[in-house]
Design a protein around this motif. Structure first.
Motif, PDB file in Angstrom:
ATOM      1  N   SER A  99       1.995  -4.631   3.992  1.00 37.48           N
ATOM      2  CA  SER A  99       2.041  -3.743   5.314  1.00 37.48           C
ATOM      3  C   SER A  99       2.802  -2.664   4.859  1.00 37.48           C
ATOM      4  CB  SER A  99       2.931  -4.554   6.382  1.00 37.48           C
ATOM      5  OG  SER A  99       4.527  -4.531   5.843  1.00 37.48           O
ATOM      6  N   ARG A 100       2.693  -1.678   5.423  1.00 39.97           N
ATOM      7  CA  ARG A 100       3.181  -0.324   4.862  1.00 39.97           C
ATOM      8  C   ARG A 100       4.726  -0.392   5.070  1.00 39.97           C
ATOM      9  NH1 ARG A 100      -1.207   2.058   8.579  1.00 39.97           N
ATOM     10  NH2 ARG A 100      -2.646   3.128   7.111  1.00 39.97           N
ATOM     11  N   VAL A 101       5.540  -1.119   5.990  1.00 38.44           N
ATOM     12  CA  VAL A 101       6.837  -1.245   6.048  1.00 38.44           C
ATOM     13  C   VAL A 101       7.213  -1.974   4.637  1.00 38.44           C
ATOM     14  CG1 VAL A 101       8.683  -2.244   7.018  1.00 38.44           C
ATOM     15  CG2 VAL A 101       7.015  -1.108   8.411  1.00 38.44           C
ATOM     16  N   ARG A 142       5.775  -2.399   1.730  1.00 38.86           N
ATOM     17  CA  ARG A 142       5.185  -1.441   0.622  1.00 38.86           C
ATOM     18  C   ARG A 142       6.441  -0.675   0.259  1.00 38.86           C
ATOM     19  NH1 ARG A 142       0.116  -0.901   1.437  1.00 38.86           N
ATOM     20  NH2 ARG A 142       0.276   0.982   2.814  1.00 38.86           N
ATOM     21  N   GLN A 143       7.023   0.160   1.557  1.00 35.74           N
ATOM     22  CA  GLN A 143       8.055   1.161   1.534  1.00 35.74           C
ATOM     23  C   GLN A 143       9.283   0.697   1.067  1.00 35.74           C
ATOM     24  OE1 GLN A 143       6.355   3.645   1.052  1.00 35.74           O
ATOM     25  NE2 GLN A 143       4.578   3.073   2.420  1.00 35.74           N
ATOM     26  N   GLU A 158       3.015   8.512   3.797  1.00 34.25           N
ATOM     27  CA  GLU A 158       1.877   7.607   3.551  1.00 34.25           C
ATOM     28  C   GLU A 158       1.119   7.842   5.079  1.00 34.25           C
ATOM     29  OE1 GLU A 158       0.959   3.245   3.315  1.00 34.25           O
ATOM     30  OE2 GLU A 158       2.105   3.802   1.653  1.00 34.25           O
ATOM     31  N   MET A 159       1.748   7.847   6.183  1.00 34.05           N
ATOM     32  CA  MET A 159       0.955   7.889   7.147  1.00 34.05           C
ATOM     33  C   MET A 159       0.345   9.559   7.596  1.00 34.05           C
ATOM     34  SD  MET A 159       0.784   5.237   8.724  1.00 34.05           S
ATOM     35  CE  MET A 159       0.188   5.568  10.595  1.00 34.05           C
ATOM     36  N   TYR A 173       7.324   6.450   4.705  1.00 33.63           N
ATOM     37  CA  TYR A 173       6.267   5.538   5.694  1.00 33.63           C
ATOM     38  C   TYR A 173       5.472   6.920   6.188  1.00 33.63           C
ATOM     39  CZ  TYR A 173       4.196   2.968   9.544  1.00 33.63           C
ATOM     40  OH  TYR A 173       3.567   2.584  10.452  1.00 33.63           O
ATOM     41  N   GLN A 174       6.315   8.131   6.445  1.00 22.88           N
ATOM     42  CA  GLN A 174       5.838   9.346   6.978  1.00 22.88           C
ATOM     43  C   GLN A 174       4.963  10.031   6.083  1.00 22.88           C
ATOM     44  OE1 GLN A 174       5.020  11.288   9.758  1.00 22.88           O
ATOM     45  NE2 GLN A 174       7.352  11.014  10.172  1.00 22.88           N
ATOM     46  N   ILE A 227      13.172   5.194   3.718  1.00 29.02           N
ATOM     47  CA  ILE A 227      12.022   4.187   4.285  1.00 29.02           C
ATOM     48  C   ILE A 227      11.190   5.085   5.115  1.00 29.02           C
ATOM     49  CG2 ILE A 227      11.499   2.124   5.544  1.00 29.02           C
ATOM     50  CD1 ILE A 227      12.351   1.694   2.569  1.00 29.02           C
ATOM     51  N   GLN A 228      11.700   5.549   6.271  1.00 31.44           N
ATOM     52  CA  GLN A 228      11.000   6.394   7.472  1.00 31.44           C
ATOM     53  C   GLN A 228      10.462   7.418   6.716  1.00 31.44           C
ATOM     54  OE1 GLN A 228      14.145   7.124   9.869  1.00 31.44           O
ATOM     55  NE2 GLN A 228      13.693   5.593  11.271  1.00 31.44           N
TER      56      GLN A 228
END
Length: 149
Positions: A86-88, A90-91, A18-19, A15-16, A11-12
């Motif tokens: 939210s990004r979270v 979504r992931q 995408e960010m 997220y990474q 998940i992290q």
């Protein structure tokens, strides 16, 4: 515990990606290295070593099938668009959808339960309920499809 840890790192990593617009491989390498060196997640080094392959499988699998996963998720997002989540959330949804559709080694209910816990851990209490609803609709549709085959 090891699979939960692997999912957390996946998940992290997602997220990474995408960010910071990094590749799946770069994101996984960076997060596994952080886990080994800084160990902010308070995991045993043997656990971190043991999950490397699973983290890569999950993260690279989601990256490879992202468009198909997003298209699937869109069908079960009532009143939402994938890119507006939210990004979270979504992931978490992407990861769970990948496991539900593209893998067969974990029971679907366990995948959904893990996704709910990850959503609560990284998101909000409402994230858990939201993820449960979306994945419940997806699982029902998958079960109906499998019963027709």
């Amino acid at each position: 515990m090891k699979r939960r840890l692997a999912r957390e790192i996946a998940i992290q990593s997602l997220y990474q990606m995408e960010m910071n617009e990094v590749s799946a491989e770069e994101a996984v390498n960076m997060l596994l290295e952080e886990a080994r060196e800084e160990n902010e997640i308070d995991a045993a080094q043997d656990d971190i070593k043991g999950i490397d392959t699973f983290v890569r499988q999950l993260t690279l699998g989601v990256a490879e099938h992202r468009q198909a996963i997003d298209d699937m998720l869109q069908q079960y997002l009532t009143g939402w668009q994938v890119d507006r989540l939210s990004r979270v959330d979504r992931q978490v949804l992407r990861l769970a959808c990948y496991e539900l559709v593209y893998t067969s080694d974990v029971p679907p209910k366990a995948i959904i339960n893990e996704a709910i816990e990850l959503a609560k851990h990284f998101g909000t209490e409402e994230s858990g309920k939201f993820v449960n609803g979306v994945l419940g609709r997806l699982l029902k549709a998958l079960n109906e499809l499998n019963n027709k085959v």
